[in-house]
Design a protein around this motif. Structure first.
Motif: not given
Ligand code: SF4
Ligand code: SF4
Ligand code: SF4
Ligand code: FES
Ligand code: FES
Lengths: 161, 898
Positions: A56, A58, A60, B159, B163-168, B423
């Motif tokens: 759970h 992401f 990334s 995030q 809450v897409e978490g496209a980038i980190d 999720f």
């Protein structure tokens, strides 16, 4: 020796086994990726979404952790890790030429791995044995006072004299 | 909370334990510069710019991450602090390109502002070059890592808030920067182009890529998004009568502001060249531009003529869930008092009829039974037939936040693999159209396994016995035939739902406009009532509203059977109350819902229609509606664009967009959002409310208002729950007591205690016609909205429509020997369309899906109407596929490969 183009296929079934063992444990990510690396020698980017989904997280986020630690690799590494020193002391005593020769001999650029997974070529800032410069390391063995002949000796291919 | 007093810059200030030095300072009006801090994001202490000196210990600490302790003595601008602060900024500038003059961030750049405040000019440090721009194809966002100061706001926003978490963060040390998975362009990542990271980035590292209008903001206004029912507040920056940009607006502290792609980039339609700018009159089939006077005269005469010939009940007004509350109030008053008919409706009613019919017994008439912030406190969220990340993104953010950061459990009931599947803790994948059977089995389990509180049922509800008897034969085992879901999974879901203290239910069009929609909603209401999960905090039922003012349009009484405030037209007392208030007669006969009247095609009872901001042809099957329109004697359309509906009209009034007028919207929770005029209406277009007033005057029956404010005042006075609605600040502060009022209002609309509904026996998703083996569904998406009238004119959104492709499971594709890109004809009992296929695991075997933006997709479907409630009861759409061969020949795809 040509350089490795596509990473080798990995056994997805085995991967899923490892992932399932760790799934839904809190803080499972680091031990999990370490185990994946122990099994396959590296952490292939295509397994990141699988791991992420299970925990759970992401993709990334997982990539962020993997790319943070120097000891986690996202590309396959050779059985022998060759590190040529490019520190100052080695540099002034011909380290650059040594690197060039090693590259030519292995047919690899920096941070590349050979197709047969025999060698990975890296450089390092200073090995801490400047007295022996120019230096290089293969796995844990340090080689000092390097010269063209020694390079050739070390990487002698079969059938070559 | 423990009060704490400290001294900052010799001034004694107080707050409470747990606050940071920065928070206390800002509350007391002392400014400390920051880069990485944002009140809605977890503090990280990354930039160190907020350093302050602890005068007792001499320590320099980052004030954003240092908690206050009693008696602290802090200096925010001592010599040492300033010295360090300057050095930090110098270091940041050393690795920053000298591009300020041409940077789109311009004077909004925080780094630039801080450097200027500190008096930093030329930098004596050597420049360090940095990685540059990532090549992106999307029209929304451009990234330039060389300008990144690694504050991490984008990463945290993506995030923690959306809450897409496209980038980190990616890599470390000097090479570190925010990146997508595989360092891919944003369009290949999870990014939904919500725009939040761009709005928070302190520098030019994230900017809007192609702006429709360049220029430095002249002024900014607070307004409300014109798309979905979430009704997000927007700060709109304006210059030269053009929108320069849209940013998340000011919200109350309980929910961080965030928009979606539509709110951030969808405003392009306001400035579309296709806007209608003059009144138009059709002569011999061709439109010509005329003056307002002439258009109004023709329109008024047309309505009068029809009324004189056939009586008032052949007239109908179709209001809009995109118009403001005030406009809808005028629309219904116009229909009732000027035209003399209750044939008044609004676009959302089609949808809301089913919701009202489904929830009415249990919750009364007000739709959602709680506020969005209550949802984030839930222990369990059950999402049925809804795809909030696509249809109601802000609600989607709340659900994802609750799951990811508050450990709420999510049960998803959905045949397609939607974003929420990632999720979910339990994902039930019933056959499409079988939700009713599944929900009844869950209720059966709750009852049979005693997972409810009998005392509550006895004391506070009605109809339990009849309900539980009617559920006989609904055991998970006996419904597995219909749902395809293993009994244990249903049982597990029932236990989870009933076992958690605070459980909410979210449902949407996947349920409402599917087979047995109304019945399924009743089943949901039963389930919530059975477990006492209707009203409490962290409990509730949330129907998703499609359009931004769907809620308001209904509450304003733009409905055939209700006066404002859901007061039934059938009640003589209510009617005479309004007659007294309005000093006008209120017609007796309840009106006919417009969509139902139109689904009768040429048999429609209407002769003249005034349609305001709705694209009728897009509801249900376009061809039937076109038939109905062609049967009309006279039609007036009022819109921003020449829609298919408008093209059928005799007179067209050009309407102003939401940015060009004032008024209010009511979002799906019942919260009011106000519009503020950004610039005057384009061309000769006028706000809808003004057009209605002019038409009434033209018809010799002027409505008694000379300004919008007078309409607002009347609504405040006459419409329950709208008292004081034009003082949004006060209402926000006091939202819970407002909410209580709403709730008691809902109770009043019940005839007694909340009551269980008796489930209908037939829970089959309809007969499957022979030779039509696949169930077709339409898939909502972010960029395409409603019928595409506005999103299709917003060029950035339009360029982001999903590909026109039919999704098919690998199992079905194999049976038909289809591969990605092969073309097929999709044939239902009613129509056929052609599309290439994509093999995917998003749909299960037996189910196919088309994007809602697919041209003419709605032709494939058929909708019936419930005799009694008039609620739409769509039929399952079964289709077969025929492969289109390369030479254009059609060949029936073999059903079995052998
Ligand atoms: S636009 Fe939204 S979804 Fe995309 S990266 Fe930024 S915050 Fe994340
Ligand atoms: S891109 Fe902008 S918001 Fe993101 S870390 Fe860099 S400077 Fe901060
Ligand atoms: S979530 Fe809805 S209201 Fe909010 S910005 Fe998106 S479309 Fe507009
Ligand atoms: S510089 Fe090469 S070992 Fe120190
Ligand atoms: S604002 Fe405090 S460290 Fe960045």
């Amino acid at each position: 020796m040509a350089k490795l183009k596509a990473p080798p296929e990995i056994d997805l079934e085995r991967l899923n086994e490892i992932v399932n063992e760790h799934a839904l444990k809190r803080w499972a990510l680091i031990p999990l990726v370490q185990e994946v690396q122990a099994e396959f020698g590296f952490i292939p980017p295509r397994v990141v979404p699988i791991i992420a989904n299970k925990l759970h997280l992401f993709p990334s986020e997982v990539q962020g952790v993997v790319s943070f630690y120097e000891q986690l690799y996202t590309e396959p590494r050779g059985r022998n890790i060759v590190r040529v020193c490019r520190g100052t002391a080695c540099h002034v005593r011909g380290g650059k030429t040594i690197l060039k020769l090693v590259k030519r001999q292995l047919e690899l650029e920096e941070n590349e791995t050979s197709e047969d997974l025999e060698y990975t070529l890296e450089t390092v800032a200073c090995l801490g044995v400047c007295a022996l410069s120019p230096t290089m390391v293969i796995n844990n063995q340090v080689y000092g006072h390097m010269n063209p002949k020694k390079v050739k000796e070390l990487f002698k291919r079969e059938g070559e004299s | 909370m423990q009060p704490v007093t400290i001294t900052i810059n010799q001034k004694v200030v107080s707050g409470h334990a747990g606050m940071s030095i920065l928070e206390i300072a800002r509350e007391s009006g002392i400014d400390i510069p920051t880069i990485c801090h944002d009140p809605n994001l977890q503090p990280v202490g990354a930039c160190r710019l907020c350093l302050v000196e602890n005068e007792e210990t001499g320590a320099l600490v980052a004030s954003c991450v240092t908690a206050v302790s009693p008696g602290m003595v802090i200096n925010t601008n001592s010599q040492r602090v300033l010295e360090h602060r300057k050095n930090i900024v110098k270091l940041l500038l050393a690795s920053h390109p000298d591009a300020c003059l041409i940077c789109d961030k311009g004077n909004r750049c925080i780094l630039q502002q801080i450097a200027t405040d500190l008096g930093l000019g030329f930098n004596d440090l050597d420049k360090i070059s940095q990685p540059a721009v990532v090549k992106e194809l999307n029209p929304f966002i451009a990234r330039d890592a060389s300008k990144c100061v690694m504050c991490g706001k984008c990463v945290r926003a993506c995030q923690e808030i959306v809450v897409e978490g496209a980038i980190d963060y990616y890599r470390r040390g000097f090479a570190a920067r925010p990146a997508t998975f595989n360092d891919a362009p944003l369009e290949q990542s999870e990014c939904t182009f919500c725009g939040l990271c761009v709005s928070l980035c302190p520098t030019g590292a994230l900017i809007e890529k192609i702006k429709p209008y360049q220029g430095t903001t002249g002024h900014s206004i607070q307004t409300t998004c014109s798309f979905c029912g979430c009704g997000c507040p927007i700060t709109m920056e304006v210059k030269d009568n053009r929108v320069v940009r849209a940013l998340p607006g000011k919200v109350d502290s309980s929910s961080p502001g965030a928009l979606c792609i539509r709110g951030s980039y969808g405003y392009d339609y306001i400035h579309s060249k296709e806007r209608l700018t003059e009144p138009l009159l059709k002569e011999n089939g061709v439109f010509k531009a005329v003056s307002w006077d002439e258009a109004l005269k023709t329109a008024g005469a047309g309505l009068k003529r029809a009324k004189e010939q056939h009586g008032p009940d052949v007239l109908a007004v179709y209001g809009s869930s995109r118009c403001t509350n005030e406009e809808n109030y005028l629309i219904q008053k116009f229909a009732r008092t000027v035209l003399g008919t209750n044939n008044v409706d609004n676009g959302s009613n089609f949808y809301n009829l089913a919701t009202r019919a489904g929830l009415g017994n249990a919750t009364g008439l007000l739709s959602t039974t709680n506020l969005l912030e209550a949802l984030e406190q839930a222990d369990l969220i059950l999402v049925v037939g809804a795809d909030p990340p696509m249809t109601a993104p802000r609600l989607g953010y709340s659900i994802k936040r609750a799951v990811k950061y508050r450990q709420a459990k999510l049960i998803l009931v959905e045949p397609r693999r939607t974003k929420l599947a990632f999720f979910s803790h339990q994902w039930l994948r019933p056959r499409p159209g079988s939700d009713l059977a599944l929900l009844n089995s869950m209720a059966w389990t709750v009852i049979k396994e005693n997972l409810f509180n009998p005392e509550y049922i006895n004391r506070q509800t009605e109809g339990f016995l009849g309900f539980s008897e009617a559920l006989d034969g609904c055991s998970p085992e006996s419904t597995v035939e219909i749902t395809g879901v293993p009994p244990d999974e249903i049982r597990h879901a029932a236990h989870t739902y009933a076992g958690e203290n605070k459980a909410v239910i979210v449902f949407g069009s996947g349920l409402i406009s599917a087979v047995n929609g109304t019945e399924s909603i009743k089943a949901l209401a039963n389930l919530a009532l059975l477990t006492d999960n209707v009203w409490g905090s962290g409990c509730g039922i949330y129907p998703i509203q499609k359009e931004n003012n769907a809620q308001g349009a209904c509450e304003m009484g733009a409905l055939p059977e209700y006066l404002p405030g859901y007061q039934p037209i059938s009640s003589p007392e209510i009617r005479s109350k309004f007659e007294r208030l309005w000093k006008e007669k209120v017609p007796l006969k309840p009106g006919i819902p417009v969509v139902e009247a139109f689904s009768r095609g040429r048999e429609t009872p209407f002769k003249a229609l005034y349609v305001i901001g709705e694209n009728l042809t897009s509801l249900t099957r376009p061809s039937l509606n076109t038939d109905a329109i062609s049967a009309l004697d006279f039609m007036i359309a009022q819109d921003l664009f020449m829609t298919k509906t408008a093209a059928c009209a005799d007179v067209i009034f050009p309407a102003a967009s939401f940015a060009e007028k004032e008024g209010s919207y009511t979002n799906f929770e019942g919260k009011i959002g106000w519009l503020q005029q950004a610039f005057p209406p384009v061309g000769e277009s006028l706000p809808d409310w003004e057009i209605i007033l002019r038409l009434a005057r033209e018809m010799g029956a002027p409505l008694p208002y000379s300004s919008l404010q007078q309409v607002v005042n009347e609504i405040e006075e006459f419409v329950p729950l709208y008292e004081g609605y034009d003082r949004p600040a006060e209402r926000l502060e006091d939202k819970w007591s407002y909410w209580d009022e709403r709730r008691s209002r809902a109770f009043q609309s019940l005839s007694g205690f909340p009551c269980f509904s008796i489930p209908e026996s037939g829970s089959q998703p309809g007969e499957k016609p022979k030779d039509y083996p696949y169930y077709l569904i339409l898939e909502a998406n972010l960029a395409y909205f409603g019928s595409g009238t506005r999103s299709g004119q917003a060029w950035r959104l339009k360029s982001h429509y999903p590909p026109e492709i039919l999704k098919i499971s690998a199992a079905d594709a194999e049976k038909l020997s289809l591969a990605d890109g092969d073309e097929v004809n999709i044939i239902s009992l009613h129509a056929q369309v052609k599309a290439p296929v994509e093999v995917t695991d998003i749909v299960p075997p037996g189910t196919l899906s088309l994007p809602a933006s697919f041209p003419n997709a709605t032709e494939l479907f058929k909708t019936g109407f419930d005799q009694e409630s008039k609620a739409p009861s769509p039929e399952a759409c079964y289709v077969k596929l025929e492969r289109v061969k390369a030479d254009g020949q059609v060949k029936s795809a073999p059903r079995n490969r052998s």
